[in-house]
Design an enzyme around this catalytic site. Sequence first.
Site, short mmCIF file in Angstrom:
data_model
loop_
_atom_site.label_atom_id
_atom_site.label_comp_id
_atom_site.label_asym_id
_atom_site.label_seq_id
_atom_site.Cartn_x
_atom_site.Cartn_y
_atom_site.Cartn_z
N SER A 238 6.46 -4.59 -5.61
CA SER A 238 6.34 -3.47 -5.10
C SER A 238 5.01 -3.78 -3.86
CB SER A 238 6.98 -2.42 -5.40
OG SER A 238 7.78 -1.97 -4.36
N ASP A 356 18.05 -5.55 -6.05
CA ASP A 356 17.45 -4.63 -6.00
C ASP A 356 17.84 -3.65 -4.16
OD1 ASP A 356 15.39 -3.33 -4.64
OD2 ASP A 356 13.92 -5.21 -5.02
N HIS A 384 14.92 -4.17 -8.50
CA HIS A 384 13.79 -4.19 -8.78
C HIS A 384 13.02 -4.38 -9.61
CE1 HIS A 384 10.77 -2.96 -5.11
NE2 HIS A 384 10.35 -1.75 -5.70
#
Length: 428
Positions: A238, A356, A384
Amino acid sequence: MLTGVTDGFFCCLLGTPPNAVRPLESVESSDGYTFVEVKPGRVLRVKHAGPALIPTPPPPPPEGDPGVKTGLVRCQRRITVYRNGRLVVENLGRAPRADLQGRSGSGDPPAALEVELAEPAGGDARATPGSGRRRRPRRPKRTIHIDCEQRITSCKGAQADVVLFFIHGVGGSLAIWKEQLDFFVRLGYEVVAPDLAGHGASSAPQVAAAYTFYALAEDMRAIFMRYAKKRNVLIGHSYGVSFCTFLAHEYPDLVHKVIMINGGGPTALEPSLCSIFNMPTCVLHCLSPCLAWSFLKAGFARQGAKEKQLLKEGNAFNVSSFVLRAMMSGQYWPEGDEVYHAELTVPVLLVHGMHDKFVPVEEDQRMAEILLLAFLKLIEEGSHMVMLECPETVNTLLHEFLLWEPEPEAEPQPKPQPLQPEPTPGEK
């Protein structure tokens, strides 16, 4: 839920954000944990582990044909930025072979890629049919030429010059990498995983400026330079992907490979003006139970007891409301645009969980197009937090990429000259 609302009420009444400046639960500096002071008063917890952190002699060079260049890749690119916001990326020469097992997406990068960076301010000056005006060739704003050789080799466990760096994103901690750290330590790799400032057991400064992209990037630079060796592999998740990109751009001779997990597209970072994280800290503290529930829904493909336990063990969003707000508002990095990513010559593995809800798959596909040498792998059952949901799959993909190296290329041999017939005595 009631506790969060009550604390938020006292926060608004007293004007002080609860838990804003206090580090989370501390950990003893044993079992591989180290506390590194990157700046005066700014201390990060780091997990540094390996089979035996003792220098060993480097492996002998591979034997074989001396005319074969093992792992040598010629990186040739021309990046042209036009004033109307158009970006043209041209891959010159022969593209390196994409022979990674199980690669998803197209084989080799396209010879030329055209991208619209932004809408032109003054409109398009192209001639329209019947207008009688000729189309004038546009002059580029700047042109970047890349011509270098990169040696990409297999990174195996127990090699003294290989270090794996794991960088988490907003709201996480080094605990989200537990399955990966244990896996690669068992294989003989040396691993380094820091807690970002305000996360895990690292110190949490009181000022919002301590959580800007540039402040956190300097922290990661300090950690990288402390533990880096000859061949370093950066693994980010991320927001942590941005710091991996920053380090790979700053230290191309030290970064050997990069792995980006649900990192998003190659666009400049800019905080949203209409985000819930722009609300006062006390209000965010009241909403913290709702934010944790929303993250569970969006960050995991399933929301069962196992996922709730993973969320708890991984310390996801287990940060103060002050740190969370400062982190989200500090994501400003205008330099990290398409051109910045197109300049990278290091091989990159992109891992994306198809469920995600934070990062669309189109963003990672765009990233794979921009990068010179990229492999995109899609995990159907992941979201995610794919490294927590599918640790075996992620570990296998990461290990295959570490062992991957381009097929050797033999140097071109000179063409043999045709034999001339010897003249006879009568022809002399």
